[in-house]
Motif scaffolding. Structure first.
Motif, PDB file in Angstrom:
ATOM      1  N   GLY A 188       0.816  -1.213   0.000  1.00 20.81           N
ATOM      2  CA  GLY A 188       0.000   0.000   0.000  1.00 20.81           C
ATOM      3  C   GLY A 188       0.847   1.259   0.000  1.00 20.81           C
ATOM      4  N   ILE A 189       1.884   1.269   0.819  1.00 20.68           N
ATOM      5  CA  ILE A 189       2.795   2.422   0.852  1.00 20.68           C
ATOM      6  C   ILE A 189       3.520   2.559  -0.486  1.00 20.68           C
ATOM      7  CG2 ILE A 189       4.909   3.318   1.897  1.00 20.68           C
ATOM      8  CD1 ILE A 189       3.862   2.021   4.564  1.00 20.68           C
ATOM      9  N   LEU A 215       5.742   6.367  -7.022  1.00 23.70           N
ATOM     10  CA  LEU A 215       5.914   5.878  -8.383  1.00 23.70           C
ATOM     11  C   LEU A 215       7.321   5.325  -8.586  1.00 23.70           C
ATOM     12  CD1 LEU A 215       4.329   5.655 -10.987  1.00 23.70           C
ATOM     13  CD2 LEU A 215       5.264   7.857 -11.683  1.00 23.70           C
ATOM     14  N   ARG A 216       7.382   4.127  -9.112  1.00 19.25           N
ATOM     15  CA  ARG A 216       8.655   3.471  -9.414  1.00 19.25           C
ATOM     16  C   ARG A 216       8.567   2.902 -10.825  1.00 19.25           C
ATOM     17  NH1 ARG A 216       9.096   3.922  -4.383  1.00 19.25           N
ATOM     18  NH2 ARG A 216       9.767   2.774  -2.646  1.00 19.25           N
ATOM     19  N   GLY A 217       9.694   2.823 -11.454  1.00 19.87           N
ATOM     20  CA  GLY A 217       9.738   2.252 -12.794  1.00 19.87           C
ATOM     21  C   GLY A 217      10.306   0.850 -12.758  1.00 19.87           C
ATOM     22  N   GLY A 218      10.389   0.255 -13.915  1.00 19.23           N
ATOM     23  CA  GLY A 218      11.023  -1.049 -14.059  1.00 19.23           C
ATOM     24  C   GLY A 218      10.340  -2.160 -13.299  1.00 19.23           C
ATOM     25  N   LEU A 267       6.082  -5.073 -10.119  1.00 19.92           N
ATOM     26  CA  LEU A 267       5.812  -5.916  -8.957  1.00 19.92           C
ATOM     27  C   LEU A 267       4.814  -5.242  -8.012  1.00 19.92           C
ATOM     28  CD1 LEU A 267       6.444  -8.541  -7.465  1.00 19.92           C
ATOM     29  CD2 LEU A 267       8.370  -7.379  -6.390  1.00 19.92           C
ATOM     30  N   THR A 268       4.925  -3.938  -7.871  1.00 24.63           N
ATOM     31  CA  THR A 268       3.992  -3.179  -7.030  1.00 24.63           C
ATOM     32  C   THR A 268       2.569  -3.308  -7.567  1.00 24.63           C
ATOM     33  OG1 THR A 268       5.713  -1.619  -6.366  1.00 24.63           O
ATOM     34  CG2 THR A 268       3.432  -0.875  -6.165  1.00 24.63           C
ATOM     35  N   VAL A 269       2.407  -3.164  -8.875  1.00 27.62           N
ATOM     36  CA  VAL A 269       1.077  -3.267  -9.487  1.00 27.62           C
ATOM     37  C   VAL A 269       0.557  -4.704  -9.409  1.00 27.62           C
ATOM     38  CG1 VAL A 269      -0.207  -3.009 -11.649  1.00 27.62           C
ATOM     39  CG2 VAL A 269       1.428  -1.264 -10.954  1.00 27.62           C
ATOM     40  N   LEU A 270       1.432  -5.679  -9.611  1.00 33.88           N
ATOM     41  CA  LEU A 270       1.030  -7.086  -9.487  1.00 33.88           C
ATOM     42  C   LEU A 270       0.480  -7.354  -8.082  1.00 33.88           C
ATOM     43  CD1 LEU A 270       1.677 -10.077 -11.023  1.00 33.88           C
ATOM     44  CD2 LEU A 270       3.104 -10.205  -8.995  1.00 33.88           C
ATOM     45  N   CYS A 271       1.206  -6.916  -7.070  1.00 34.27           N
ATOM     46  CA  CYS A 271       0.775  -7.123  -5.686  1.00 34.27           C
ATOM     47  C   CYS A 271      -0.469  -6.305  -5.349  1.00 34.27           C
ATOM     48  CB  CYS A 271       1.908  -6.774  -4.717  1.00 34.27           C
ATOM     49  SG  CYS A 271       3.295  -7.913  -4.775  1.00 34.27           S
ATOM     50  N   GLY A 272      -0.574  -5.097  -5.884  1.00 37.17           N
ATOM     51  CA  GLY A 272      -1.756  -4.271  -5.653  1.00 37.17           C
ATOM     52  C   GLY A 272      -3.004  -4.904  -6.244  1.00 37.17           C
ATOM     53  N   ARG A 329      -2.237   4.849 -13.653  1.00 36.95           N
ATOM     54  CA  ARG A 329      -2.535   6.075 -14.400  1.00 36.95           C
ATOM     55  C   ARG A 329      -1.324   7.009 -14.442  1.00 36.95           C
ATOM     56  NH1 ARG A 329      -7.573   9.169 -12.400  1.00 36.95           N
ATOM     57  NH2 ARG A 329      -8.533   7.249 -13.107  1.00 36.95           N
ATOM     58  N   ARG A 330      -0.524   7.036 -13.376  1.00 32.98           N
ATOM     59  CA  ARG A 330       0.646   7.924 -13.310  1.00 32.98           C
ATOM     60  C   ARG A 330       1.877   7.318 -13.971  1.00 32.98           C
ATOM     61  NH1 ARG A 330       0.012   8.041  -7.375  1.00 32.98           N
ATOM     62  NH2 ARG A 330       2.040   7.088  -7.536  1.00 32.98           N
ATOM     63  N   HIS A 331       1.855   6.026 -14.263  1.00 35.11           N
ATOM     64  CA  HIS A 331       3.033   5.313 -14.769  1.00 35.11           C
ATOM     65  C   HIS A 331       3.236   5.574 -16.260  1.00 35.11           C
ATOM     66  CE1 HIS A 331       5.947   2.066 -15.170  1.00 35.11           C
ATOM     67  NE2 HIS A 331       6.016   2.074 -13.856  1.00 35.11           N
ATOM     68  N   ASP A 332       4.503   5.643 -16.686  1.00 32.97           N
ATOM     69  CA  ASP A 332       4.824   5.868 -18.093  1.00 32.97           C
ATOM     70  C   ASP A 332       4.372   4.701 -18.974  1.00 32.97           C
ATOM     71  OD1 ASP A 332       5.982   8.301 -17.535  1.00 32.97           O
ATOM     72  OD2 ASP A 332       8.002   7.464 -17.321  1.00 32.97           O
ATOM     73  N   ASP A 333       4.578   3.492 -18.505  1.00 33.70           N
ATOM     74  CA  ASP A 333       4.235   2.291 -19.277  1.00 33.70           C
ATOM     75  C   ASP A 333       2.892   1.737 -18.796  1.00 33.70           C
ATOM     76  OD1 ASP A 333       4.285   0.017 -20.850  1.00 33.70           O
ATOM     77  OD2 ASP A 333       5.625  -1.068 -19.487  1.00 33.70           O
ATOM     78  N   ARG A 334       1.832   2.494 -19.032  1.00 34.38           N
ATOM     79  CA  ARG A 334       0.509   2.105 -18.514  1.00 34.38           C
ATOM     80  C   ARG A 334       0.086   0.729 -18.990  1.00 34.38           C
ATOM     81  NH1 ARG A 334      -2.154   7.730 -19.755  1.00 34.38           N
ATOM     82  NH2 ARG A 334      -1.359   8.862 -17.978  1.00 34.38           N
ATOM     83  N   ARG A 335       0.261   0.472 -20.274  1.00 33.27           N
ATOM     84  CA  ARG A 335      -0.191  -0.813 -20.825  1.00 33.27           C
ATOM     85  C   ARG A 335       0.573  -1.971 -20.193  1.00 33.27           C
ATOM     86  NH1 ARG A 335       0.195  -4.525 -25.006  1.00 33.27           N
ATOM     87  NH2 ARG A 335      -1.777  -4.967 -26.039  1.00 33.27           N
TER      88      ARG A 335
END
Length: 168
Positions: free
Chosen positions: A54-55, A60-63, A68-73, A136-142
């Motif tokens: 959650g934190i 915002l992190r890349g790579g 991994l953050t989005v996968l876990c979210g 939405r804030r990430h560069d590589d949205r897709r």
């Protein structure tokens, strides 16, 4: 805060569990059944891990870290929504008289319907919102959206399997 009850019950105390949790689970905790104590500890640490996810969704992190953050979210949102949804649907069915439960569980229906279910659903909605905002804030949205979908699908599959096998 969400992890505290798991750790408290893992140490042998059943504070707060007597009137809000299934008697069979309370008995497992009181009897210090090793596999159940291990599940309580693991659950507590998973909840702490969820707090870190959650934190992470607020930064915002890349790579690989971002994916991994989005996968876990996505996984957290799905698990919490599914779990809470099951509590609410089952509670509504019991309240409507469509499903019957053992007498010792009947008194707990309200706790699961009005507290635990909505609590898990609120957490799932919070994770879903945070994950969507992160994407939405990430560069590589897709690309990161695919990771979120994979996390959600994996969590749903795990939940379905645990429900079908009687574990969850």
């Amino acid at each position: 805060m969400f992890a505290v009850p798991s750790f408290v019950w893992a140490t042998g105390s059943t504070f707060g569990a007597q009137s809000t949790v299934s008697p069979s689970l309370v008995t497992l905790a009181q009897d210090r059944v090793p596999w159940f104590v291990a599940v309580l500890w693991a659950t507590g640490f998973l909840k702490l891990f969820g707090a870190l996810v959650g934190i992470s969704l607020t930064r915002l992190r890349g790579g690989r870290a971002g994916r991994l953050t989005v996968l876990c979210g996505g996984a957290a949102a799905t698990l919490l929504l599914w779990h809470g949804g099951l509590f609410v649907v089952h509670g509504l069915l019991v309240e409507a008289g469509t499903v019957s439960v053992a007498r010792d569980l009947a008194a707990l229906t309200g706790w699961y319907l009005y507290l635990w279910g909505p609590w898990f659903i609120a957490g799932g909605l919070a994770f879903a919102t945070a994950t969507a905002l992160y994407v939405r804030r990430h560069d590589d949205r897709r690309g990161v959206r695919l990771y979120g979908a994979a996390g959600a699908f994996g969590a749903l599959l795990l939940s379905l399997l645990s429900t079908v096998t009687g574990i969850g």
